[in-house]
Motif scaffolding. Structure first.
Motif, PDB file in Angstrom:
ATOM      1  N   UNK A 118     -11.787  13.024  32.477  1.00 38.42           N
ATOM      2  CA  UNK A 118     -13.094  13.578  32.109  1.00 38.42           C
ATOM      3  C   UNK A 118     -12.970  14.515  30.908  1.00 38.42           C
ATOM      4  N   UNK A 119     -11.905  15.301  30.891  1.00 36.44           N
ATOM      5  CA  UNK A 119     -11.672  16.202  29.758  1.00 36.44           C
ATOM      6  C   UNK A 119     -11.509  15.409  28.465  1.00 36.44           C
ATOM      7  N   UNK A 120     -10.709  14.352  28.519  1.00 36.28           N
ATOM      8  CA  UNK A 120     -10.486  13.530  27.328  1.00 36.28           C
ATOM      9  C   UNK A 120     -11.778  12.863  26.882  1.00 36.28           C
ATOM     10  N   UNK A 121     -12.555  12.355  27.824  1.00 39.48           N
ATOM     11  CA  UNK A 121     -13.859  11.780  27.476  1.00 39.48           C
ATOM     12  C   UNK A 121     -14.728  12.809  26.773  1.00 39.48           C
ATOM     13  N   UNK A 122     -14.692  14.044  27.260  1.00 39.25           N
ATOM     14  CA  UNK A 122     -15.544  15.110  26.735  1.00 39.25           C
ATOM     15  C   UNK A 122     -15.156  15.509  25.314  1.00 39.25           C
ATOM     16  N   UNK A 123     -13.858  15.660  25.074  1.00 38.16           N
ATOM     17  CA  UNK A 123     -13.435  16.214  23.785  1.00 38.16           C
ATOM     18  C   UNK A 123     -13.217  15.147  22.713  1.00 38.16           C
ATOM     19  N   UNK A 124     -13.002  13.887  23.105  1.00 34.26           N
ATOM     20  CA  UNK A 124     -12.694  12.844  22.118  1.00 34.26           C
ATOM     21  C   UNK A 124     -13.754  11.751  22.041  1.00 34.26           C
ATOM     22  N   UNK A 125     -14.803  11.855  22.861  1.00 32.13           N
ATOM     23  CA  UNK A 125     -15.786  10.782  22.942  1.00 32.13           C
ATOM     24  C   UNK A 125     -16.490  10.463  21.646  1.00 32.13           C
ATOM     25  N   UNK A 126     -16.594  11.429  20.754  1.00 31.76           N
ATOM     26  CA  UNK A 126     -17.294  11.192  19.487  1.00 31.76           C
ATOM     27  C   UNK A 126     -16.346  11.050  18.300  1.00 31.76           C
ATOM     28  N   UNK A 127     -15.056  10.861  18.574  1.00 27.75           N
ATOM     29  CA  UNK A 127     -14.080  10.730  17.487  1.00 27.75           C
ATOM     30  C   UNK A 127     -14.370   9.483  16.650  1.00 27.75           C
ATOM     31  N   UNK A 128     -14.263   9.631  15.334  1.00 30.53           N
ATOM     32  CA  UNK A 128     -14.599   8.522  14.443  1.00 30.53           C
ATOM     33  C   UNK A 128     -13.674   7.330  14.589  1.00 30.53           C
ATOM     34  N   UNK A 129     -12.417   7.575  14.920  1.00 27.26           N
ATOM     35  CA  UNK A 129     -11.435   6.488  14.994  1.00 27.26           C
ATOM     36  C   UNK A 129     -11.406   5.798  16.351  1.00 27.26           C
ATOM     37  N   UNK A 130     -11.555   6.564  17.427  1.00 27.46           N
ATOM     38  CA  UNK A 130     -11.372   5.985  18.761  1.00 27.46           C
ATOM     39  C   UNK A 130     -12.573   6.202  19.671  1.00 27.46           C
ATOM     40  N   UNK A 131     -13.663   6.704  19.135  1.00 27.15           N
ATOM     41  CA  UNK A 131     -14.838   6.969  19.959  1.00 27.15           C
ATOM     42  C   UNK A 131     -15.356   5.737  20.686  1.00 27.15           C
ATOM     43  N   UNK A 132     -15.131   4.549  20.085  1.00 29.60           N
ATOM     44  CA  UNK A 132     -15.628   3.317  20.707  1.00 29.60           C
ATOM     45  C   UNK A 132     -14.909   2.990  22.010  1.00 29.60           C
ATOM     46  N   UNK A 133     -13.789   3.630  22.277  1.00 31.67           N
ATOM     47  CA  UNK A 133     -13.020   3.364  23.495  1.00 31.67           C
ATOM     48  C   UNK A 133     -13.486   4.201  24.678  1.00 31.67           C
ATOM     49  N   UNK A 134     -14.473   5.049  24.449  1.00 33.66           N
ATOM     50  CA  UNK A 134     -14.940   5.948  25.508  1.00 33.66           C
ATOM     51  C   UNK A 134     -16.337   5.540  25.960  1.00 33.66           C
ATOM     52  N   UNK A 135     -16.720   5.958  27.187  1.00 37.48           N
ATOM     53  CA  UNK A 135     -15.923   6.729  28.133  1.00 37.48           C
ATOM     54  C   UNK A 135     -14.913   5.872  28.880  1.00 37.48           C
ATOM     55  N   UNK A 136     -13.814   6.487  29.247  1.00 39.43           N
ATOM     56  CA  UNK A 136     -12.814   5.841  30.095  1.00 39.43           C
ATOM     57  C   UNK A 136     -13.195   6.118  31.544  1.00 39.43           C
ATOM     58  N   UNK A 137     -13.173   5.101  32.361  1.00 40.82           N
ATOM     59  CA  UNK A 137     -13.540   5.269  33.765  1.00 40.82           C
ATOM     60  C   UNK A 137     -12.499   6.139  34.476  1.00 40.82           C
ATOM     61  N   UNK A 138     -12.893   7.334  34.934  1.00 39.54           N
ATOM     62  CA  UNK A 138     -11.891   8.262  35.492  1.00 39.54           C
ATOM     63  C   UNK A 138     -11.340   7.860  36.848  1.00 39.54           C
ATOM     64  N   UNK A 139     -12.061   7.014  37.591  1.00 35.32           N
ATOM     65  CA  UNK A 139     -11.592   6.660  38.938  1.00 35.32           C
ATOM     66  C   UNK A 139     -10.548   5.554  38.928  1.00 35.32           C
ATOM     67  N   UNK A 140     -10.272   4.981  37.762  1.00 29.40           N
ATOM     68  CA  UNK A 140      -9.277   3.913  37.658  1.00 29.40           C
ATOM     69  C   UNK A 140      -8.041   4.419  36.924  1.00 29.40           C
ATOM     70  N   UNK A 141      -7.083   3.526  36.757  1.00 26.60           N
ATOM     71  CA  UNK A 141      -5.848   3.853  36.043  1.00 26.60           C
ATOM     72  C   UNK A 141      -5.959   3.528  34.551  1.00 26.60           C
ATOM     73  N   UNK A 142      -7.167   3.332  34.063  1.00 29.39           N
ATOM     74  CA  UNK A 142      -7.365   2.894  32.681  1.00 29.39           C
ATOM     75  C   UNK A 142      -6.795   3.876  31.668  1.00 29.39           C
ATOM     76  N   UNK A 143      -6.843   5.163  31.994  1.00 27.36           N
ATOM     77  CA  UNK A 143      -6.393   6.171  31.031  1.00 27.36           C
ATOM     78  C   UNK A 143      -4.960   5.922  30.588  1.00 27.36           C
ATOM     79  N   UNK A 144      -4.117   5.422  31.492  1.00 28.95           N
ATOM     80  CA  UNK A 144      -2.711   5.216  31.151  1.00 28.95           C
ATOM     81  C   UNK A 144      -2.531   4.044  30.195  1.00 28.95           C
ATOM     82  N   UNK A 145      -3.388   3.042  30.306  1.00 32.46           N
ATOM     83  CA  UNK A 145      -3.334   1.922  29.371  1.00 32.46           C
ATOM     84  C   UNK A 145      -3.886   2.325  28.011  1.00 32.46           C
TER      85      UNK A 145
END
Length: 847
Positions: free
Chosen positions: A355-382
């Motif tokens: 959730x923290x990563x979604x909050x602080x990086x969600x609008x990043x120009x380079x990787x914003x399209x990858x958010x939000x990451x579903x926090x209840x899964x293991x997706x963050x590690x991939x």
């Protein structure tokens, strides 16, 4: 006359590139007797000792011998030694050349430096299945439509047949044959030749599968027919594959979800772990078809059937699984077993950090399209495998640590590009104070959950703790207890200071309780409610104290936090469970947002604080030295250099790690809370050890270190750090050559001169040379060290401080990308700090 450097007789792991294998003799003889290559452009892959390339030179070809960086030196020696014996006059041309160059297969940076070739040769280069994709990518890049490719291999049963399948699938025409030569009766019949051409047309994989292979797959999956498997192959080929014909795990999950909506991410991820893949996180065509569980096959076929208006029932048995419910349960259990076999992770922490990563990086120009990451899964590690998210997170926690211009971006990064990004992550994390002793770039690329989660927490914590600093908040002086000195207070870790701050406000609120931890003392939310109402009374109240249900009370407390913009890191569940990391993060957020400590009055007596703040002039050097000490994994962690080494324990640990077996343990006082007498015993011993190593410590006594004399503390720590660098470089030099400052300067100048045209055009005479100021010389060194690593368009040429700082920041991040551990800051280069620049050059020499 071929030089060899054998390590173990016929050892694949140790002798690649160091001895002449039979295959090189056979391929060389074939070229010599059967091919006309005069005047043609040729390249040898995996040249090793260089025999094949030397024969190509004799035949009048223009040949480039390539291999890994560490192997090219031997190749070059052999070519130089044999040049005088090479007679090409009989072949009617003098228009032939021979070069040696390093080439990492699959590396975009390396490949873009090479042209197309008429002939490509390789012997004994198929024995590692995991390199096949990179090798094919390399061959495709080096080929034009008429390129002839000759590869000789010995069928050792190490996956050579998969190379042929993949080559056909990627558009190569293959002709495999044997050579019968009486001179090699014992071995030649075992070797096979592959003649290849690349026409650029991708074949359908179903054409590569024999009837026997289809029968094997059908037997393993009794509900599927051969035409079902062919449909699967066709469906797979229609997906978004990378340049090597593989499907990224993230894309695989999305593809399956489109086919079977609602399928759990972790179920798919767990099933993927059961597949033996040659590239971590990527499924290739043959691997996908040969999946033993049938998990993905079932859903793909279900989609194909439903699109045709028919239905497909779940197979009665899929590898012993009886029902859909059993299937789901199995994949979840498999996933969790894979995690817990050696390590465990906390689900609550994983969700809140995501959730923290979604909050602080969600609008990043380079990787914003990858958010939000579903926090209840293991997706963050991939998502973290390619290094981009972790790099961005580091820069959020400690701004400007990484020059993001060095990062490799894009949806489809090569393994080499991912490794470069993760080198930046690991070395930058080390530079901001993370402990990365057991974390390497490959661990991140493989998505190792416990290591990634631990690193994420360290990065987040460093960002949260960065403002808990008496230099930034002198009013923290108010938290000193009666009779406590500033020295004692500064020894407290940040979490202990936060507890002091928490209790300071509870006392100010007239509350009868105190907190001594971030777990049991705050599970009932009472202390939180009082703290929030004390910090922002106009928006927060204590009404929830009367709520008997702990979960409801926690939720009401978090609503108060939400009202002041601080509802992060916690849920009502984690409050009641008393998760210490998440509670610590929440309290740090409250401090950073609402410290609410009254400023110190001018006429107050705080002379010891003024003296401490005066030491700020040494701050950058002390910061770098503290980070270096922490990189040695010393205990306790060094926050303030001058305070945290006063008892001598950290210094003695550093001596022991740099000079093993020199410490006499009975002379070390290792307990906590040492008396001044015991502290001076330790620091005197450290000074004694330094003198034994010929450190310049004239006039320094242990008491000077215990008293925190900044000049003398920096002197002994600097000499320890320098000894560590010199020791590393001597171990890497030929014959253990003595490494001096002059030798390091000579190396830097010679390396910079390899780059033409130069960015700076200057040489340096010392580590305090004014030519270092602009950063251009260091960029020359980096470009000479690895041609192509510096983008000339990013080099600032204007003669001003801003350009100098940009160049210095760029040089530091490139160094970390190459794998160097760098602790200096751009300002250290611009201001020409000789000690710090020496550490920079030494780290580059050690790559």
């Amino acid at each position: 006359d071929i030089l060899q450097e054998p390590q173990k007789e016929r050892d694949l792991d140790n002798n690649t590139g160091t001895i002449v294998w039979d295959g090189s003799y056979i391929l060389s003889k074939f070229i010599h007797k059967s091919l006309y290559i005069r005047g043609y452009n040729c390249i040898e892959l995996g040249a090793g000792c260089g025999l094949v390339s030397i024969v190509c030179k004799i035949k009048g070809a223009k040949i480039i011998a390539t291999d890994m960086k560490e192997a090219v030196e031997l190749t070059n020696k052999n070519i130089e030694n044999n040049l005088q014996n090479l007679n090409i006059e009989n072949y009617g041309t003098n228009n032939c050349e021979i070069q040696t160059r390093s080439l990492e297969w699959g590396s975009e940076l390396d490949l873009e430096k090479f042209p197309k070739f008429d002939f490509i040769f390789g012997s004994e280069i198929l024995y590692l299945k995991q390199t096949h994709s990179h090798l094919l990518k390399t061959i495709k890049h080096l080929s034009h439509p008429n390129t002839k490719i000759f590869i000789l291999y010995y069928p050792r049963g190490l996956g050579e047949e998969f190379f042929i399948k993949k080559a056909k699938a990627q558009g190569f025409t293959i002709n495999e044959f044997e050579i019968d030569d009486p001179e090699f009766v014992a071995s030649i019949r075992k070797y096979r030749f592959i003649e290849m051409e690349f026409k650029g047309v991708t074949s359908s994989y179903s054409f590569l599968m024999s009837s026997s292979e289809l029968q094997k797959l059908t037997k393993r999956n009794p509900s599927l027919k051969p035409w079902d498997i062919e449909d699967i192959i066709s469906k797979f080929n229609s997906l978004d594959l990378d340049s090597n014909g593989g499907l990224d795990q993230r894309d695989l999950v999305k593809a399956v979800d489109k086919i079977q909506p609602g399928v759990n991410y972790d179920d798919i991820r767990g099933a993927l772990k059961d597949i033996e893949v040659s590239r971590p996180g990527v499924v290739e065509l043959d691997e996908f078809v040969e999946v033993s569980t049938g998990y993905f096959i079932f859903f793909l076929i279900a989609s194909i059937k439903s699109s045709n208006g028919s239905s497909l029932k779940a197979p009665a048995v899929i590898e012993g699984i009886q029902t859909d419910r059993s299937l789901k349960r199995r994949t979840i259990i498999t996933s969790k077993q894979n995690i817990s076999s050696a390590h465990t992770i906390n689900e609550d922490e994983k969700e809140e950090f995501t959730n923290h990563i979604n909050y602080v990086l969600g609008s990043d120009n380079d990787i914003g399209h990858r958010f939000p990451i579903e926090p209840t899964t293991m997706q963050i590690f991939d998502e973290c495998r390619d290094g981009l998210i972790l790099s961005k997170l580091i820069n959020y926690s400690v701004p400007d640590t990484i020059d993001e211009r060095v990062l490799n971006r894009g949806r489809k990064l090569s393994p080499f590009q991912i490794t470069e990004n993760n080198n930046v992550v690991v070395n930058s994390a080390k530079a901001i104070g993370c402990s990365v002793v057991n974390i390497g770039s490959q661990d991140l690329a493989e998505g190792r959950e416990h290591l990634i989660l631990g690193l994420i927490w360290q990065i987040i914590k460093i960002g949260l703790f960065s403002n808990i600093d008496i230099k930034l908040h002198p009013e923290l002086y108010r938290l000193l207890e009666d009779g406590e000195s500033l020295d004692d207070f500064l020894r407290l870790p940040a979490d202990a200071i936060l507890l002091r701050w928490f209790n300071y406000h509870l006392k100010a609120a007239g509350w009868h309780r105190k907190v001594s931890n971030f777990s049991g003392d705050i599970k009932d939310s009472e202390n939180y409610l009082v703290l929030l109402s004390q910090l922002v009374p106009e928006k927060c109240n204590r009404q929830a104290l009367s709520e008997p249900d702990l979960h409801q009370r926690a939720e009401l407390m978090l609503m108060n936090a939400d009202a002041i913009g601080c509802r992060r890191y916690l849920s009502h569940k984690t409050v009641v469970n008393g998760n210490p990391k998440l509670n610590l993060a929440f309290v740090a957020l409250l401090f950073n947002t609402y410290p609410c400590l009254q400023a110190l009055e001018e006429d107050d007596d705080h002379a010891e604080l003024d003296e401490f703040l005066f030491k700020d002039q040494y701050d950058r050097e002390s910061r770098a030295f503290a980070l270096w000490l922490n990189s040695l994994n010393v205990h306790p962690f060094v926050n303030y250099l001058f305070e945290d080494i006063k008892d001598g324990r950290v210094l003695l640990q550093a001596f022991d790690k740099i000079f093993p077996s020199t410490i006499i343990n009975r002379r070390v006082n290792s307990q906590d809370n040492l008396s001044r007498f015991k502290q001076i015993e330790n620091t005197n011993y450290a000074v004694e050890l330094g003198k034994q190593r010929n450190f310049s410590l004239v006039g320094i006594q242990g008491a000077d270190i215990t008293d925190g004399n900044p000049v003398l503390v920096l002197a002994i720590v600097w000499q320890l750090m320098r000894a560590n660098i010199i020791q590393t470089l001597q171990s890497l030099s030929a014959g253990g050559r003595e490494v001096t400052d002059a030798y390091m300067i000579q190396w830097a100048n010679e390396t910079a001169n390899k780059h033409h045209p130069r960015f700076s055009g200057a040489s340096i005479r010392s580590f305090s040379d004014s030519n270092l100021k602009s950063g251009l010389f260091l960029l020359d060194v980096l470009e000479g060290l690895k041609p192509g690593i510096v983008d000339p368009s990013l080099v600032a040429k204007s003669p001003n401080e801003e350009s100098y700082k940009l160049n210095s920041k760029y040089a530091i991040s490139i160094s970390r990308k190459l794998g160097a551990t760098i602790f200096l800051l751009p300002e250290d280069i611009v201001e020409i700090k000789p000690k710090m620049i020496l550490t920079f050059i030494g780290s580059l020499m050690a790559i």
